[in-house]
Design a protein around this motif. Structure first.
Motif, PDB file in Angstrom:
ATOM      1  N   ALA A  68       0.806  -1.221   0.000  1.00 41.73           N
ATOM      2  CA  ALA A  68       0.000   0.000   0.000  1.00 41.73           C
ATOM      3  C   ALA A  68       0.843   1.277   0.000  1.00 41.73           C
ATOM      4  O   ALA A  68       0.299   2.370  -0.095  1.00 41.73           O
ATOM      5  CB  ALA A  68      -0.925   0.015   1.212  1.00 41.73           C
ATOM      6  N   VAL A  69       2.159   1.146   0.104  1.00 41.67           N
ATOM      7  CA  VAL A  69       3.028   2.321   0.155  1.00 41.67           C
ATOM      8  C   VAL A  69       3.531   2.645  -1.246  1.00 41.67           C
ATOM      9  O   VAL A  69       4.217   1.838  -1.874  1.00 41.67           O
ATOM     10  CB  VAL A  69       4.211   2.101   1.107  1.00 41.67           C
ATOM     11  CG1 VAL A  69       5.149   3.314   1.081  1.00 41.67           C
ATOM     12  CG2 VAL A  69       3.721   1.848   2.527  1.00 41.67           C
ATOM     13  N   ASP A 112       1.947   8.053   2.030  1.00 40.32           N
ATOM     14  CA  ASP A 112       1.427   6.806   2.593  1.00 40.32           C
ATOM     15  C   ASP A 112       2.128   6.419   3.893  1.00 40.32           C
ATOM     16  O   ASP A 112       1.847   5.359   4.453  1.00 40.32           O
ATOM     17  CB  ASP A 112       1.590   5.665   1.580  1.00 40.32           C
ATOM     18  CG  ASP A 112       0.826   5.921   0.293  1.00 40.32           C
ATOM     19  OD1 ASP A 112      -0.303   6.443   0.387  1.00 40.32           O
ATOM     20  OD2 ASP A 112       1.355   5.629  -0.794  1.00 40.32           O
TER      21      ASP A 112
END
Length: 222
Positions: free
Chosen positions: A122-123, A128
């Motif tokens: 998800a980064v 993020d």
């Protein structure tokens, strides 16, 4: 041709270098590959692309190169004190440093690489990583970038390998450093990946501001 032209405009710094027969350059071998480091086959010999540049510069000026080991954090104060003639050690050009030293033309362009664990899908950017820990080198351009992001906890290191070890082991959530460092020390680790490029910059050689003839000679050699 270059050496003769430079002699006509000798200043204090260049005259001193020629009188000594040595171009003394400061750096920190703890920074490691590929800048300047001990030859693994011969500990008395320094290798690396900056060692090769230093040899070429000295040859063009008509002297020999001499490396002076110095802690990276103290390179600029040591230059100002007169411990060596120039700094060449992945020194990033920043406005703060321009206020203290004179820089040559750049000899290397880099980008800042954000590295995370491979399972951190998800980064994709610094956005993020709000509220999380990001490692970098103290005094680096990456540190300057992270200081502008108070929502991120910046973790400072003195060496280039330790932050990636801590990232692997979960002590930090990401590492932001120059791509030349990330490629050599971070992305060789199978559990880590490059998440984003965050800014860019250049390396240049620094001399004391009051030595324009030496600056011109090094610039000409580059």
């Amino acid at each position: 041709m270059f050496a003769g032209a430079a002699r006509a405009g000798d200043g204090v710094g260049l005259a001193r270098v020629r009188a000594q027969g040595v171009l003394r350059w400061g750096g920190d071998i703890q920074g490691g590959e590929p800048y300047v480091f001990q030859d693994p086959k011969d500990g008395s010999r320094l290798i690396g692309f900056e060692a090769e540049i230093a040899a070429g510069l000295a040859r063009r000026v008509g002297v020999r190169p001499e490396f002076v080991q110095n802690d990276w954090q103290n390179l600029i104060p040591s230059l100002e004190r007169g411990d060596f003639d120039m700094i060449m050690n992945g020194l990033e050009v920043t406005p703060a440093r321009r206020s203290r030293v004179a820089f040559t033309r750049p000899y290397y362009a880099f980008s800042e690489t954000l590295v995370v664990r491979r399972d951190e899908s998800a980064v994709h950017d610094l956005d993020d990583l709000r509220g999380r820990r990001v490692g970098t080198l103290n005094g680096s351009l990456a540190y300057d970038l992270l200081r502008r992001r108070p929502e991120i906890e910046t973790v400072l290191y003195e060496g280039v390998e330790e932050p990636y070890i801590d990232l692997e082991q979960g002590r930090v959530d990401a590492v932001l450093l120059d791509n030349i460092i990330a490629d050599r020390y971070g992305l060789v680790r199978p559990d880590l990946r490059a998440a984003a490029t965050v800014g860019d910059g250049v390396y240049a050689i620094a001399v004391r501001p009051g030595e324009p003839a030496l600056l011109q000679a090094i610039d000409g050699a580059l």
